[in-house]
Design a protein around this motif. Structure first.
Motif, mmCIF file in Angstrom:
data_model
loop_
_atom_site.group_PDB
_atom_site.id
_atom_site.type_symbol
_atom_site.label_atom_id
_atom_site.label_comp_id
_atom_site.label_asym_id
_atom_site.label_seq_id
_atom_site.Cartn_x
_atom_site.Cartn_y
_atom_site.Cartn_z
ATOM 1 N N HIS A 68 33.055 3.565 -45.167
ATOM 2 C CA HIS A 68 33.758 4.738 -44.649
ATOM 3 C C HIS A 68 35.162 4.820 -45.256
ATOM 4 C CE1 HIS A 68 30.539 5.120 -41.703
ATOM 5 N NE2 HIS A 68 30.674 3.824 -41.470
ATOM 6 N N PRO A 69 35.261 4.980 -46.570
ATOM 7 C CA PRO A 69 36.584 5.074 -47.198
ATOM 8 C C PRO A 69 37.312 6.337 -46.745
ATOM 9 C CG PRO A 69 34.870 5.706 -48.753
ATOM 10 C CD PRO A 69 34.172 5.155 -47.548
ATOM 11 N N PHE A 70 38.629 6.271 -46.659
ATOM 12 C CA PHE A 70 39.383 7.448 -46.219
ATOM 13 C C PHE A 70 39.919 8.262 -47.392
ATOM 14 C CE2 PHE A 70 42.695 4.112 -46.350
ATOM 15 C CZ PHE A 70 43.698 4.751 -47.081
ATOM 16 N N ALA A 71 39.791 7.760 -48.618
ATOM 17 C CA ALA A 71 40.283 8.512 -49.781
ATOM 18 C C ALA A 71 39.515 8.124 -51.039
ATOM 19 C CB ALA A 71 41.768 8.265 -49.991
ATOM 20 N N LEU A 94 39.167 2.498 -49.905
ATOM 21 C CA LEU A 94 39.274 3.449 -51.009
ATOM 22 C C LEU A 94 37.996 3.496 -51.834
ATOM 23 C CD1 LEU A 94 42.862 2.537 -52.310
ATOM 24 C CD2 LEU A 94 42.232 4.255 -50.584
ATOM 25 N N PHE A 95 37.603 4.703 -52.212
ATOM 26 C CA PHE A 95 36.479 4.910 -53.126
ATOM 27 C C PHE A 95 37.098 5.165 -54.496
ATOM 28 C CE2 PHE A 95 33.010 7.189 -55.156
ATOM 29 C CZ PHE A 95 31.871 6.556 -54.676
ATOM 30 N N VAL A 96 37.083 4.152 -55.355
ATOM 31 C CA VAL A 96 37.862 4.203 -56.597
ATOM 32 C C VAL A 96 36.986 4.498 -57.808
ATOM 33 C CG1 VAL A 96 39.434 2.931 -58.105
ATOM 34 C CG2 VAL A 96 39.533 2.583 -55.634
ATOM 35 N N ILE A 97 37.445 5.453 -58.622
ATOM 36 C CA ILE A 97 36.758 5.828 -59.862
ATOM 37 C C ILE A 97 37.750 5.600 -61.003
ATOM 38 C CG2 ILE A 97 35.664 7.713 -61.145
ATOM 39 C CD1 ILE A 97 35.163 9.000 -58.318
ATOM 40 N N ARG A 98 37.376 4.749 -61.974
ATOM 41 C CA ARG A 98 38.334 4.390 -63.026
ATOM 42 C C ARG A 98 37.736 4.550 -64.422
ATOM 43 N NH1 ARG A 98 41.566 -1.073 -61.392
ATOM 44 N NH2 ARG A 98 42.830 -0.324 -63.126
ATOM 45 N N ASN A 99 38.542 5.074 -65.315
ATOM 46 C CA ASN A 99 38.210 5.098 -66.740
ATOM 47 C C ASN A 99 39.514 5.294 -67.516
ATOM 48 O OD1 ASN A 99 38.743 8.060 -67.216
ATOM 49 N ND2 ASN A 99 37.064 8.258 -65.748
ATOM 50 N N GLU A 113 31.445 13.837 -55.882
ATOM 51 C CA GLU A 113 30.563 14.604 -55.004
ATOM 52 C C GLU A 113 29.891 13.696 -53.978
ATOM 53 O OE1 GLU A 113 27.837 16.616 -57.537
ATOM 54 O OE2 GLU A 113 29.270 18.146 -58.184
ATOM 55 N N TYR A 114 29.491 12.512 -54.410
ATOM 56 C CA TYR A 114 28.850 11.566 -53.480
ATOM 57 C C TYR A 114 29.820 11.182 -52.360
ATOM 58 C CZ TYR A 114 26.934 7.265 -51.573
ATOM 59 O OH TYR A 114 26.479 6.304 -50.709
ATOM 60 N N ALA A 115 31.064 10.884 -52.727
ATOM 61 C CA ALA A 115 32.058 10.487 -51.721
ATOM 62 C C ALA A 115 32.342 11.614 -50.737
ATOM 63 C CB ALA A 115 33.349 10.056 -52.414
ATOM 64 N N VAL A 116 32.383 12.832 -51.248
ATOM 65 C CA VAL A 116 32.688 13.985 -50.397
ATOM 66 C C VAL A 116 31.489 14.381 -49.545
ATOM 67 C CG1 VAL A 116 33.249 16.457 -50.427
ATOM 68 C CG2 VAL A 116 34.472 14.881 -51.940
ATOM 69 N N GLU A 117 30.314 14.451 -50.173
ATOM 70 C CA GLU A 117 29.113 14.940 -49.499
ATOM 71 C C GLU A 117 28.504 13.903 -48.547
ATOM 72 O OE1 GLU A 117 26.127 17.885 -48.842
ATOM 73 O OE2 GLU A 117 27.814 18.067 -50.224
ATOM 74 N N HIS A 118 28.460 12.654 -48.986
ATOM 75 C CA HIS A 118 27.740 11.634 -48.211
ATOM 76 C C HIS A 118 28.642 10.676 -47.438
ATOM 77 C CE1 HIS A 118 23.865 12.780 -49.927
ATOM 78 N NE2 HIS A 118 24.483 12.903 -51.093
ATOM 79 N N ASP A 120 31.859 11.700 -46.525
ATOM 80 C CA ASP A 120 32.763 12.566 -45.761
ATOM 81 C C ASP A 120 34.249 12.246 -46.013
ATOM 82 O OD1 ASP A 120 33.137 14.721 -44.032
ATOM 83 O OD2 ASP A 120 33.394 13.413 -42.297
ATOM 84 N N VAL A 121 34.572 11.934 -47.247
ATOM 85 C CA VAL A 121 35.970 11.667 -47.608
ATOM 86 C C VAL A 121 36.722 12.991 -47.674
ATOM 87 C CG1 VAL A 121 37.522 10.712 -49.337
ATOM 88 C CG2 VAL A 121 35.341 9.601 -48.882
#
Length: 222
Positions: A68-71, A94-99, A113-118, A120-121
């Motif tokens: 249940h990450p908040f951001a 935190l749901f972190v995406i790095r590149n 989209e996964y973090a937002v849709e599934h 609920d971030v």
């Protein structure tokens, strides 16, 4: 013997005091918004008052069946930019995406989209940083050889070079004289792409642009 007992007592008292302070700080953050948690976390980091929340075995067990990450934090792969450390957060926060260059590919967008849709971030942060190697590679590309696609690094340079925000910044100031402007333009480009995403729009997810200074440790909102 008395001195040893006294020193031991003082140490235990100090540790106990720290635990109480950390617990109170952690309790206070529960009433904060997602953005406030990040801002206050970086403030603690700068002031060397980090509490290292959710960095223990209990946090592993609490998150073993669901997260249940908040951001969401979209940031660079640069080894100096570690969101959990800079924002003083922990496991499951935190749901972190790095590149390299905090770019937004189709795969990165799918992760958002996964973090937002599934998950609920409700907050997405694009976190760029000073002294970004990807931006420097773009700036120092003298003859635009990236179009030859000699390496996958050239793909990164081309992606940045084709960003509308970078082209606009280049019209105002030559890129060689405007590294900070190029960094900001890159951050805003990623922000715009996410803003245009239909799932993010549907969920009315807040999107914030931020920049980390590798010289000071400070994070500011753009």
């Amino acid at each position: 013997m008395k001195k040893i007992i006294l020193v031991s007592f003082l140490i235990l008292f100090a540790i106990s005091g720290c635990d109480k302070t950390d617990s109170k700080t952690l309790e206070d953050t529960k009433n904060q918004s997602s953005l406030e948690k990040l801002v206050s976390g970086n403030k603690r980091f700068l002031e060397e008052k980090t509490i290292h929340p959710h960095q223990n075995k209990k946090s592993i067990l609490d998150n073993q069946n669901a997260q249940h990450p908040f951001a969401v934090v979209v940031t660079c792969s640069d080894s100096r930019v570690s969101p959990e450390i800079l924002f003083d957060q922990g496991i499951g926060d935190l749901f972190v995406i790095r590149n390299a260059g905090n770019l937004i590919s189709d795969i990165d967008m799918g992760s958002i989209e996964y973090a937002v849709e599934h998950l609920d971030v409700k907050l997405i942060v694009i976190l760029g940083h000073t002294e970004c190697g990807a931006i420097k590679a773009y700036i120092n590309d003298k003859d635009d050889n990236y179009k030859k696609h000699l390496t996958h690094i050239d793909d990164i340079i081309e992606t940045i070079a084709e960003e509308k925000e970078e082209l606009a910044a280049e019209k105002q100031t030559p890129k060689q004289d405007n590294i900070l402007g190029c960094i900001n333009a890159n951050i805003e480009h990623s922000n715009r792409l996410i803003q245009e995403n239909s799932i993010v729009k549907k969920h009315k997810t807040k999107i914030i642009s931020m920049r980390y200074d590798v010289h000071t440790g400070k994070i500011i909102e753009l």
